[in-house]
Design an enzyme around this catalytic site. Structure first.
Site, PDB file in Angstrom:
ATOM      1  N   LEU A  37     -48.158  -7.423  62.832  1.00 31.96           N
ATOM      2  CA  LEU A  37     -48.204  -8.864  62.647  1.00 31.96           C
ATOM      3  C   LEU A  37     -48.992  -9.208  61.391  1.00 31.96           C
ATOM      4  O   LEU A  37     -48.679 -10.191  60.704  1.00 31.96           O
ATOM      5  CB  LEU A  37     -48.831  -9.544  63.860  1.00 31.96           C
ATOM      6  CG  LEU A  37     -48.855 -11.076  63.775  1.00 31.96           C
ATOM      7  CD1 LEU A  37     -47.445 -11.642  63.776  1.00 31.96           C
ATOM      8  CD2 LEU A  37     -49.675 -11.668  64.905  1.00 31.96           C
ATOM      9  N   TYR A  38     -50.004  -8.417  61.077  1.00 30.28           N
ATOM     10  CA  TYR A  38     -50.751  -8.635  59.834  1.00 30.28           C
ATOM     11  C   TYR A  38     -49.797  -8.657  58.647  1.00 30.28           C
ATOM     12  O   TYR A  38     -49.806  -9.589  57.832  1.00 30.28           O
ATOM     13  CB  TYR A  38     -51.801  -7.541  59.664  1.00 30.28           C
ATOM     14  CG  TYR A  38     -52.409  -7.478  58.282  1.00 30.28           C
ATOM     15  CD1 TYR A  38     -53.156  -8.535  57.789  1.00 30.28           C
ATOM     16  CD2 TYR A  38     -52.209  -6.364  57.468  1.00 30.28           C
ATOM     17  CE1 TYR A  38     -53.698  -8.487  56.516  1.00 30.28           C
ATOM     18  CE2 TYR A  38     -52.750  -6.307  56.192  1.00 30.28           C
ATOM     19  CZ  TYR A  38     -53.494  -7.370  55.720  1.00 30.28           C
ATOM     20  OH  TYR A  38     -54.026  -7.317  54.460  1.00 30.28           O
TER      21      TYR A  38
END
Length: 339
Positions: free
Chosen positions: A151-152
Site C-alpha cells: 500500500l505504501y
C-alpha cells in the site's frame, strides 16, 4: 532562494534543509513530529537546523491544510520540496489508514498549495517500490509501475498521478523523484542499517528476510541530497529536455512534469551488506533467516541515466564508506541516548 520543505525533522528532509541552509538559502520546515519512531531523533535533527538563522519551523500534519498554508505564509517559497510521508513498506500492512491520510490526502494538500502559490518548481518524493517485482533491470522511469506490492507504493503511485494532473491543469513545473534505499547518518530506526547495527552491537540476532536472497541499490544520503539540489535547478519543460543516445526523457507530453530515479545503479546483495556492517562494527552478526515478508521486493536496481543527463551527477559513494559513516554516527547517538 526561498524553500518550503515538508518533513524537515525526518531523515532526508533534515539533510536537505541543512545542505540548503549551508548554501545560504532560506528554509521553512514543516513537520508533524509523529511518533512512528523515536521522537528524540526528530527533535535532535530539528535542534541542529534551529542553529541556522535562515531556518524557520512550523509544526503540523500534512492533513491539516490550514497549518500547511501557515507554513507557506512564513516561507513565501520559490521552491517546494515535499518529503513528508508515512514511510515503510511493512508498516503499511499494520496501519494502512495512516498512508492514505499522509501520502494521498496530505500530498493533495501540497498540490493545492502549489496550485495557489505557483512556485518555480515543485519536487515530490516518490519511491523505487513502485517498480514492484519488475523482472527487467535496471529499473527505468519508462518502465511500467502499475503493479505495486505494498500500500505504501500504491499511495506513492497515486501521488504521482495526482501531481501529473495538477501539472497539466495548473502549469506548476513538477518533478517526482524515486528514491532507492537511502541510508546514512541520522537514518530512521525502522530501516535495515539502523536495526542491524543496533542488534549487532547489542549482540542480538537480526532478522534476514528472503533468506538473504535480496539486493538493494543503496544510495548514500549525501549523494541523494546532491541529486535533489541539482534537480531543483532543472524544472521540467521544453527548455530542459534531456537528450542522448537511447535515453528516454519522462517529460510529459501534456504537462511540465517529469519522473526521475535517484540511485547509483549498483545493487548490493543483502548478505554482502551485512558483511559490510560487520566490518564497520567489528562484530559478527547472528542471523535469523526468514521468509520474504509481504509487500517486499526481491531487488531494486536504478537506471540513473536520466538523472545524469539532467544534472551531470550520479550517486557514487561506496557502500563500505557510507556504512562506516553511519556506524560512527550511530555509536555517538547511542551514547547520547543511553539510559
Amino acid at each position: 532562494m526561498r524553500y518550503l520543505i515538508t518533513g524537515t525533522a525526518g531523515f532526508i528532509g533534515f539533510h536537505l534543509a541543512r545542505r540548503l541552509l549551508a548554501d545560504g538559502h532560506d528554509v521553512t520546515g514543516f513537520d508533524g513530529m509523529t511518533r512512528y519512531y523515536d521522537v528524540r531523533l526528530k527533535q535532535a535533527r530539528n535542534a541542529v537546523l534551529a542553529q541556522y538563522d535562515r531556518f524557520r519551523m512550523v509544526e503540523g500534519m500534512l492533513e491539516d491544510r490550514s497549518a500547511l498554508y501557515q507554513a507557506a505564509e512564513v516561507a513565501e517559497p520559490e521552491v517546494i520540496v515535499h518529503l513528508a510521508a508515512q514511510a515503510g513498506v511493512r508498516y503499511s500492512i499494520e496501519a494502512p489508514g495512516t498512508y492514505v491520510d499522509s501520502n494521498l490526502t496530505g500530498s493533495w494538500n501540497v498540490l493545492e498549495l502549489a496550485r495557489a502559490l505557483q512556485p518555480q518548481h515543485l519536487l515530490m518524493a516518490s519511491t523505487s517500490s513502485l517498480y514492484g517485482a519488475n523482472p527487467t533491470v535496471p529499473f527505468s522511469e519508462s518502465h511500467r509501475a502499475d503493479e505495486p506490492l505494498s500500500l505504501y507504493a500504491a499511495t506513492k503511485k497515486g501521488m504521482e498521478a495526482m501531481a501529473h494532473s495538477y501539472a497539466h491543469l495548473f502549469g506548476v513545473p513538477s518533478t517526482m523523484f524515486r528514491f532507492f534505499t537511502v541510508y546514512g547518518p541520522w537514518g530512521r530506526p525502522d530501516m535495515a542499517l539502523f536495526k542491524f547495527t543496533d542488534a549487532i552491537l547489542g549482540d542480538r540476532p537480526i532478522d534476514v528476510y528472503g533468506h538473504g536472497q535480496m539486493a538493494r541499490d543503496f544510495t548514500y544520503i549525501d549523494d541523494l541530497i546532491e541529486a535533489v539540489v541539482r534537480l531543483a535547478a532543472v524544472p521540467p519543460g521544453e527548455d530542459n529536455r534531456a537528450t542522448g543516445e537511447a535515453l528516454i526523457d519522462t517529460l510529459s507530453h501534456q504537462a511540465p512534469y517529469r519522473v526521475v530515479n535517484i540511485g547509483g545503479g549498483k545493487p548490493t546483495p543483502l548478505m554482502d551488506f551485512i558483511r559490510t556492517i560487520e566490518a564497520a562494527t567489528g562484530a559478527a552478526a547472528k542471523l535469523n533467516m526468514m521468509d520474504m515478508q509481504a509487500g517486499d521486493v526481491p531487488r531494486t536496481y536504478a537506471d540513473p541515466s536520466l538523472l545524469h543527463a539532467l544534472t551531470g551527477y550520479t550517486p557514487h559513494t561506496p557502500v563500505a564508506e557510507g556504512v562506516a559513516a553511519f556506524v560512527d554516527w550511530f555509536r555517538g547517538w547511542r551514547a547520547e541516548t543511553a539510559g
